[in-house]
Structures are given as C-alpha cells and as structure tokens.
Design an enzyme around this catalytic site. Structure first.
Site, PDB file in Angstrom:
ATOM      1  N   ARG A 441      -4.354 -11.581  -7.211  1.00 29.14           N
ATOM      2  CA  ARG A 441      -5.520 -11.365  -7.946  1.00 29.14           C
ATOM      3  C   ARG A 441      -5.917 -12.547  -9.195  1.00 29.14           C
ATOM      4  O   ARG A 441      -4.680 -12.328  -9.546  1.00 29.14           O
ATOM      5  CB  ARG A 441      -6.347 -10.265  -8.008  1.00 29.14           C
ATOM      6  CG  ARG A 441      -6.851 -10.731  -8.469  1.00 29.14           C
ATOM      7  CD  ARG A 441      -8.313  -9.112  -8.586  1.00 29.14           C
ATOM      8  NE  ARG A 441      -8.671  -7.925  -7.372  1.00 29.14           N
ATOM      9  CZ  ARG A 441      -8.784  -6.994  -6.951  1.00 29.14           C
ATOM     10  NH1 ARG A 441      -7.779  -6.635  -7.842  1.00 29.14           N
ATOM     11  NH2 ARG A 441      -8.778  -7.014  -5.942  1.00 29.14           N
ATOM     12  N   HIS A 471       4.948  -7.624  -3.850  1.00 28.36           N
ATOM     13  CA  HIS A 471       4.772  -7.583  -5.331  1.00 28.36           C
ATOM     14  C   HIS A 471       5.687  -7.118  -5.980  1.00 28.36           C
ATOM     15  O   HIS A 471       6.002  -6.583  -6.864  1.00 28.36           O
ATOM     16  CB  HIS A 471       3.595  -6.425  -5.373  1.00 28.36           C
ATOM     17  CG  HIS A 471       3.121  -5.990  -6.946  1.00 28.36           C
ATOM     18  ND1 HIS A 471       3.823  -4.787  -7.671  1.00 28.36           N
ATOM     19  CD2 HIS A 471       2.736  -6.915  -7.515  1.00 28.36           C
ATOM     20  CE1 HIS A 471       2.916  -5.065  -9.302  1.00 28.36           C
ATOM     21  NE2 HIS A 471       2.506  -6.280  -9.086  1.00 28.36           N
ATOM     22  N   TYR A 504       5.309  -9.388 -21.744  1.00 28.20           N
ATOM     23  CA  TYR A 504       4.805  -7.558 -21.800  1.00 28.20           C
ATOM     24  C   TYR A 504       6.336  -6.452 -21.394  1.00 28.20           C
ATOM     25  O   TYR A 504       7.529  -7.004 -21.437  1.00 28.20           O
ATOM     26  CB  TYR A 504       4.555  -7.541 -19.993  1.00 28.20           C
ATOM     27  CG  TYR A 504       3.093  -8.623 -19.466  1.00 28.20           C
ATOM     28  CD1 TYR A 504       2.529  -8.585 -20.650  1.00 28.20           C
ATOM     29  CD2 TYR A 504       2.731  -8.561 -18.468  1.00 28.20           C
ATOM     30  CE1 TYR A 504       0.839  -9.480 -20.179  1.00 28.20           C
ATOM     31  CE2 TYR A 504       1.730  -8.405 -17.911  1.00 28.20           C
ATOM     32  CZ  TYR A 504       0.705  -9.692 -18.992  1.00 28.20           C
ATOM     33  OH  TYR A 504      -0.817  -9.582 -18.454  1.00 28.20           O
ATOM     34  N   ARG A 600      -0.093   4.897 -18.052  1.00 20.47           N
ATOM     35  CA  ARG A 600      -0.702   3.429 -19.544  1.00 20.47           C
ATOM     36  C   ARG A 600      -1.903   3.690 -19.175  1.00 20.47           C
ATOM     37  O   ARG A 600      -2.833   3.833 -20.389  1.00 20.47           O
ATOM     38  CB  ARG A 600      -0.452   1.975 -19.537  1.00 20.47           C
ATOM     39  CG  ARG A 600      -0.605   0.980 -20.333  1.00 20.47           C
ATOM     40  CD  ARG A 600      -0.195  -0.731 -19.637  1.00 20.47           C
ATOM     41  NE  ARG A 600      -1.113  -0.802 -18.587  1.00 20.47           N
ATOM     42  CZ  ARG A 600      -0.970  -1.690 -18.052  1.00 20.47           C
ATOM     43  NH1 ARG A 600       0.339  -2.633 -18.204  1.00 20.47           N
ATOM     44  NH2 ARG A 600      -1.689  -2.580 -16.743  1.00 20.47           N
ATOM     45  N   HIS A 628       4.574  -1.963 -19.049  1.00 18.07           N
ATOM     46  CA  HIS A 628       4.471  -2.231 -17.968  1.00 18.07           C
ATOM     47  C   HIS A 628       5.496  -2.258 -16.616  1.00 18.07           C
ATOM     48  O   HIS A 628       5.695  -2.201 -15.565  1.00 18.07           O
ATOM     49  CB  HIS A 628       4.643  -4.588 -17.530  1.00 18.07           C
ATOM     50  CG  HIS A 628       3.693  -4.695 -16.156  1.00 18.07           C
ATOM     51  ND1 HIS A 628       4.840  -5.372 -15.534  1.00 18.07           N
ATOM     52  CD2 HIS A 628       2.564  -4.983 -16.087  1.00 18.07           C
ATOM     53  CE1 HIS A 628       4.346  -5.949 -15.161  1.00 18.07           C
ATOM     54  NE2 HIS A 628       3.138  -5.771 -14.485  1.00 18.07           N
TER      55      HIS A 628
END
Length: 732
Positions: A441, A471, A504, A600, A628
């Site tokens: 996205r 992913h 990250y 998180r 992350h």
C-alpha cells in the site's frame, strides 16, 4: 473463571489509576467488552505520537517531525480505515467488530476521536511549537506578520517561481466543478465580476513548490542580510498566493479566499480473479485511487458557511465528513522543513551504525560467505548498519561461484542499492528471481517502476500471488562450492530499504542453516511456480502453518506452567488484533502464565482484568526510531526459544499474507534478544506507556534511574565498537 468488564465496549475514557476490577457475569471469551476497537486503538496510537511532539525533552525539530507524522498517519487513516468503513456502510454490511460495534457506530466513534486529535495537533502547532521555533531562530510567519520588505521579497518570489505554475479553475454554468486531487491543498476563492456577481474558483497549491516559502536574505527587521545557519524566516506559501490573487483574476474583485484540504478513499479493491495482468490492473487501480470518493474535507474555522456549502455539495460530503481546525492545513508537509533546516542543535545527535570488524574484514577480503558459513550473524537496525545486507547482495552479484539469487521485495524505496545489486547480478549472467509485491500500500507506483526495470533486464519478476500479499523478507543466494551447492540466506523483520533501515528498528539474520535453506527453496517454489507445500522444517509460514504453530507455542507454555515450570511469554509486535490469538493469551493468563506484550500500535486485548488478563502487561514504545521488529520469546520450561520475522499478530498477516517467522537458535543471540533487547524494553521508563484495561495508555515513571531502551541500545553499540577493536570474534 467468570468476569465482567465495568465499562462500555470500545470506550477510550480516561485511564484510572488502578486496574479495572471485574465482577462475575459470564465465562465466554466472546464478550465484546473484552476487546478494544481496532480503529480507536489506532487513533490512540496517533495520540502517543502526538505526545512525542508535546514532550519538551525531545529536540525542537524532532517535535516538529512528530507533528508531521501525526498528520501523515491521519491522512492514511482516513484514506484506508475510514474509507473502508464507509464502503461497508454503503454495502449494507451488518457484521459487528469483535468489540460489538457495527460499521456505522465505529465510524461515528472514529469521527469524534479524530476530530479532537486533529484540533489538538493544530492547536499545539500554533500555540506552542511555532513560538518555540521562533525563540530558537526559525520563524514560521503568517503573511500578515511580514514586514514591508519581506512582503516585497515574497511578491518577487510569487511572480517568478509560483505564478507560472498556478492554474485557476472557475466553476459556473459552462464549467463544471473541478476535480480536487487526493491530499491536495487548495484555495477556495470568491471573486466578484464587473456586474457585481460573486463566483467561485479553485486554485490548487502545487506540491512542486515549497510549502514554507523561504524569505531568503530579508530579516524580520527588514534589513537585507544573509541568513545565518542559525536563523531562518518562512511564510506559508498558500498565504502568499492568497495575497496575490489579483494576478490570477485580473479585472475581478477578490472577495475572500480560504484553504481547504481533501482526503479521498484510497483503499483499492483489486479484483484479481478477473485480472489477466496484475501489473496492468495495479496501474489502473493506482490511477483510480486519485478519483476515490472524498472521505474528509478539512477547513479553517474562518471559512464562511457559503464557501463551505459549495465545497460540501460538489464534493458530495455531509457535515460529518467536514473537519474544522485552526491554522494551516496539511501539516505533513512540515517534514520538508525538518530535513532542510541546518540546525543540528535542534535535532537528535547523529550516530554511526555499528558494523563488526569481523564482517568488515570478511567483506573486504571478499569472503563474506565463509563468514556466514562459520557462524550465523544477527544485526539489529538501526543500531547495526544495513551495509552488510547490501554487501551480501553485491558480493553475490560479483562472485563467479554464485549461480542464482532469489528475493522478495515489499518496500525498497527510490534509488535502491538492493535493486542495483540485483541488476548487476543479472548483467553477469546469474539467474535472478524477484517477487515484487505490487500490492504494498502506497508503494504501488514505486514497485511497478522497479518491476518493469527488473523485467526489462531479464530478471524473472513475479508480481505477487492471487489473493495473497507477500510480506515476507527473505533473500536466498545459491552458490557452487566444489561439488557442493550451498544456500546462504538473509531473513529479516524489515524491508530491504536502505533509507528506512536508519529510521526503523528491525532485526536481520544471515545464516547457512541447511534446513532453513531447504525451507527457503520450497517457499520460492511456492511463490514462483505451482506448489502446495504446507509443511516446513523450521520456518513458520503464513498462511499455512504460522497460525497453528504459534497457537501451539502458547498452548505449550500453558502446559509448562501447569506442570510447575513457570510459564512466561514476551511478544514484541507492531499490532495485536487477531481474536483467536488474543483468546489464547487470555487463556494463558488465566492459567497463571506471565505474558509481557510489547505492542507499538494497535492492541485489541485488554490487560489487567481480574480473573482474565491480570497476568498480562501491554507496553508501547514510541520514540526516535519506529519500533518495527517482531520478536517472539517463549520460556519453554527453561529451554528458551526465540522467533523473529515479518508477521504481526493480525488476521491479515496470519490469513491473507505470505509471512515468515524463523527461529534464532544461537545461544549468544537468544541471550542478546532476551536479556539485552526485550528485558530493556520492559524496563523502559522514558518512552514506554502502559496500556490500561479501557484502551488508554499512561506513561511509566522511573523508581530509580530512568531507562530509555533506544538510547541504551545506541550506547551499547559504542561499548561494542570498543570491544570489537580488541576481540573481533567476540563483539556480539
């Protein structure tokens, strides 16, 4: 065990000092009161980000950055989450969320919380941050505050650099209401013609010009002088345009002009079953995103009702989709100021990511593969450098013994050294197969571009799988060594993006483990060909085995505890939404297992409920780096196990994505992840917030010396660099 929640489902009221008590009512874990609403939890995360902007212990420009992040996150929230809710309502979807709310009820609750959050963000920017920046020599001025000399300078800039790119669009009987693009800042202008009739026009503020116009050599006192590195003057560019509208509408009277900001539904539904060419379908979908229905109209309180009505009627939004704030709109553009003002005294101090001397030497000698064959290597970004990942691919591209490289790419960014290494490998005749996830996205356009470039150079490009988003983060290098074929791997929790690797927090892992290598081969055969492989040796792979194996790991911990072996789980993830996993964790808590959750963002589990979740803590860390990584630790009766990987604990990750969770079996790395990383997160008293049963969060306070996990890990790399000079093999 029976229990009852003493508050309404999904409520986000003030957190009490004590944990919510429970009284007997029911024993089922389907009670909606046991779950926090997903959308409201996501907005609560944005509030924690805003708290970082409000935290005066953070450097001033870092606080400005957090305001920009809140604004950008809310844009995405409306584009995706609110857009999705509105589609559900329009389609007549009546399914309730786990917390018992219908789509319409969720949307109403979201609107109230989001409006408050936006008002608070803009008010803080206006009342606190802008004056504080001015005190430090960074002046963000309204046009009315400019001196005559500054106005003259701004007028010259308007004439030479702004006016040529502006396009006024009229709205009358002969000209339809213009299309307003997504995430665009605009001026709604009322003009009066020579007949005295008022007309409406729209002027878009182009994204190609700076949102904050530098006032160059003109000081606030009106004297011409060079701007020193410590002093800056800016003015909002839309206000400069508004002050010079006569140039756009000559011969007309300018009645008034007001800014407005548009957010459109951007949650694309890809009809893959009907798509012969996924690449072409994605390109069409990205174009259609610009035409999505308006889900948010943001205006200033100064905008009169007559202009507001014109916008609402023609954009087809009602009053509930119109959000009123004070001050400039579209604060996401402040990130440009954060990156371009050379005031290092107002930023976090820079740091140099660590790379072990051992890896440096092996890379320099071109024997990186021997280094991996001798032992596994774990790297923890951004504290450890991302360069070994790029080196791994570049060395593989140049090495004559390497036969093939296979890789998944989710978000790689622009000017990617990773993609350049893959192209170099193909130029040198190696087999290169890359799965480029086109459905990542808001990275679709970038990934489409990279996919075309790779394909043109002869790389085998796969555009993703039917009905699944890939992913996982994995790179596989196949190398011929004598009579043997060896597989070398890099697996990670984060993307192959060299820029975000400095921002990250993620964990990567180099290994030549034969079983993991065999699993990787099976996985790529599934991704690139026809395979129904569902069982893997060491990898936990979604959507096949990950859910059942993860649930079994929790069940095993319950069994250990019941047999007197003190059950304990520490799960670090970005989001906890999946209801079956939450139910398992509730069961573990009821059995007496200690459950420490480091989440998180979204957390739909309610901790601290007597008889249900009183053995569960939920901690959220929001700080300099975006947390992350996904790290899952199981005490396992003393024989500890640690898994890391790409999957959060959400239905989409477990059911609708190709994800990988893999074991870390090296004792040194288990100790590092458990004792140095997870334990320090749980001890954090600076950036940590503890979740209450009602879904709100409270800051932890230090009983003795404060601990900030991110600062601690940065400091540990300084210590490690010193140790590494003396004992390169023992630096980890």
């Amino acid at each position: 065990m029976s229990f009852r929640i003493a508050h309404q489902p999904g409520s986000l009221t003030a957190c009490p000092a004590a944990v919510h008590e429970a009284t007997p009512l029911m024993s089922e874990l389907d009670n909606p009161a046991l779950y926090v609403n997903r959308e409201l939890s996501l907005l609560e995360f944005q509030r924690r980000v805003l708290e970082e902007a409000e935290d005066e212990s953070n450097p001033l420009l870092e606080r400005l950055k957090f305001v920009s992040i809140v604004s950008s996150n809310l844009d995405e929230f409306f584009m995706v989450r609110v857009g999705g809710l509105k589609k559900q309502i329009a389609s007549g979807v009546a399914e309730l969320s786990p917390d018992g709310l219908a789509p319409a009820a969720q949307l109403a609750a979201v609107r109230d919380v989001a409006q408050d959050l936006m008002r608070e963000t803009h008010a803080y920017m206006q009342r606190i941050l802008i004056p504080s920046l001015a005190d430090s020599g960074i002046h963000i001025l309204n046009y009315a505050e400019l001196t005559p000399a500054q106005k003259e300078y701004a007028a010259r800039q308007f004439e030479t650099t702004i006016f040529p790119v502006l396009t006024p669009l009229a709205f009358d009987q002969g000209r339809p209401f213009p299309h307003i693009s997504n995430l665009s800042l605009n001026l709604g202008v009322l003009i009066r013609d020579d007949q005295g009739e008022e007309r409406f026009a729209r002027v878009k503020v182009p994204g190609t010009i700076p949102r904050l116009l530098p006032l160059g050599r003109v000081s606030a006192a009106g004297r011409e002088k060079a701007t020193t590195p410590r002093t800056y003057w800016f003015v909002w560019v839309e206000q400069v345009i508004a002050a010079n509208l006569e140039a756009l509408f000559p011969g007309m009277g300018i009645v008034e002009a007001h800014p407005f900001w548009i957010t459109r539904d951007a949650d694309m539904a890809i009809q893959e079953l009907e798509a012969d060419d996924l690449l072409e379908t994605m390109e069409q979908s990205v174009r259609q995103r610009r035409l999505g229905s308006v889900v948010r109209l943001m205006v200033n309180s100064a905008m009169p009702d007559r202009i507001r009505r014109i916008l609402m009627q023609n954009l087809r939004v009602d009053s509930s989709d119109c959000y009123v704030v004070d001050g400039p709109l579209g604060l996401r553009s402040l990130m440009a100021l954060y990156g371009n003002v050379e005031r290092f005294d107002l930023l976090e101090p820079p740091f140099v990511p660590f790379t072990s001397q051992f890896l440096k030497e092996e890379t320099r000698d071109g024997d990186f593969f021997t280094a991996i064959r001798n032992r596994n290597h774990l790297i923890h970004h951004p504290y450890d450098s991302f360069s070994p990942v790029v080196d791994f691919l570049e060395i593989a591209a140049a090495d004559p013994a390497v036969l093939a490289i296979k890789m998944t790419l989710y978000r790689v960014g622009s000017n990617s050294p990773v993609v350049r290494a893959l192209l170099k490998a193909r130029e040198r005749g190696k087999q290169v197969a890359v799965l480029v996830e086109l459905k990542a996205r808001f990275d679709e356009e970038s990934n489409i571009g990279w996919a075309r470039i790779l394909e043109q150079e002869g790389v085998h490009v796969i555009y993703g799988l039917l009905g699944l988003k890939t992913h996982s983060k994995i790179a596989l290098v196949i190398r011929k060594e004598g009579q043997l074929i060896r597989r070398y791997l890099h697996l990670a929790t984060g993307n192959y993006n060299s820029v975000t690797a400095r921002l990250y927090e993620d964990v990567g892992y180099f290994t030549q483990d034969e079983e993991i290598g065999a699993d990787a081969t099976d996985l790529f055969n599934f991704l690139t060909g026809y395979s129904d492989k569902r069982e893997y040796r060491k990898l936990l792979v979604a959507p096949f085995s990950l859910r059942t194996q993860f649930e079994e790991l929790i069940r095993r911990e319950i069994d250990h505890h019941r047999e007197g072996r003190r059950g304990h789980l520490i799960l670090k993830t970005n989001a906890l939404v999946d209801k079956p996993i939450i139910r398992r964790l509730y069961r573990a808590s009821q059995a007496g297992v200690r459950v420490d959750l480091l989440v998180r963002g979204i957390c739909c589990l309610r901790p601290g409920i007597e008889g249900l979740s009183d053995n569960i803590t939920v901690t959220s860390i929001v700080g300099r780096f975006l947390e992350h990584s996904r790290i899952y630790w199981f005490r396992n009766g003393g024989d500890e196990e640690v898994y890391i990987g790409s999957a959060d604990l959400m239905p989409r990750n477990l059911n609708k994505r190709v994800e990988i969770i893999f074991p870390v079996e090296d004792e040194a790395y288990i100790r590092y992840l458990r004792d140095d990383v997870l334990e320090t997160y749980l001890r954090d008293t600076v950036k940590a917030r503890r979740m209450c049963a009602d879904g709100t969060y409270v800051r932890r306070t230090a009983e003795s010396d404060p601990v900030c996990v991110q600062e601690w890990l940065l400091a540990s790399r300084v210590r490690r660099a010193e140790e590494d000079k003396k004992h390169p093999w023992d630096a980890f």
